[in-house]
Design an enzyme around this catalytic site. Sequence first.
Site, PDB file in Angstrom:
ATOM      1  CG  LEU A  77      35.468  29.576  38.629  1.00 49.25           C
ATOM      2  CD1 LEU A  77      36.108  28.544  37.708  1.00 49.25           C
ATOM      3  CD2 LEU A  77      35.663  29.193  40.080  1.00 49.25           C
ATOM      4  CG  ASP A  78      38.197  35.748  41.780  1.00 51.67           C
ATOM      5  OD1 ASP A  78      37.001  36.099  41.703  1.00 51.67           O
ATOM      6  OD2 ASP A  78      38.850  35.780  42.838  1.00 51.67           O
ATOM      7  NE  ARG A  79      41.571  38.652  32.501  1.00 50.33           N
ATOM      8  CZ  ARG A  79      41.285  39.477  31.503  1.00 50.33           C
ATOM      9  NH1 ARG A  79      40.356  40.384  31.636  1.00 50.33           N
ATOM     10  NH2 ARG A  79      41.935  39.396  30.363  1.00 50.33           N
ATOM     11  CB  VAL A 129      40.428  31.115  39.631  1.00 46.89           C
ATOM     12  CG1 VAL A 129      40.121  29.717  40.168  1.00 46.89           C
ATOM     13  CG2 VAL A 129      40.998  32.002  40.735  1.00 46.89           C
TER      14      VAL A 129
END
Length: 227
Positions: free
Chosen positions: A59-61, A63
């Site tokens: 997951l992107d930072r 998110v």
Amino acid sequence: MDIPILYEDNHLLIVEKPINIPVQEDRTKDDDLLTILKKFIKERDEKPGNVYLSLIHRLDRPVGGAIVFAKTSKAASRLSDQLRRRTIERKYLAIVRGALKKTEAKLVDYLWKDTKKNIVSIVPQHKRDAKKAILKYKVLETNTNLSLLEVELETGRPHQIRVQLNGIGHPLYGDQKYGQHVNKVGEQIALWAYELTLTHPTTKEVITVHSFPKQIYPWSEWAYIKK
């Protein structure tokens, strides 16, 4: 450890990733989720030596939401295979700017990542290193200037949801990287991994977990999330 555990057994650990921490160590050297979880398991279970914990997807930072880790090499191999075969279902809640013309659609694009700038772009199919990206979205609610979407990933490319939705003219609320023309500095990106479905690597049981964002703006504006 202030990280909710959504599911755990001898093979799997599914947790709710907090916003704004990296999944694994990066060049910032900030605390990362993988290291935090390994330390937690080592202390809780009084394990000698290193703790095995394998990252299956990312997951992107900025998110938050549901993310799965494997606690054994067998589980890691089988879950990675499910990911390759696209049998792990990942659904997100996303708040975007504006009202979408189509209430449901499938987006197919080719994405290319500039690794030096950490920026992903939609490019022609023939561009070198371009990767096919597929997602489906459904509009759940719309208000004056925002829409709440359910997004289902078929592929897992870096920044995929953010780039593809911005590509149709509806950047994510709070996205400073791909929606800086409509978002203010300091706004938190409104993207949340809220449903994860997979087949257990040993029992073959289908497991589904849910995670919902805290009731703060802009998440607090939607009846779907409150119910």
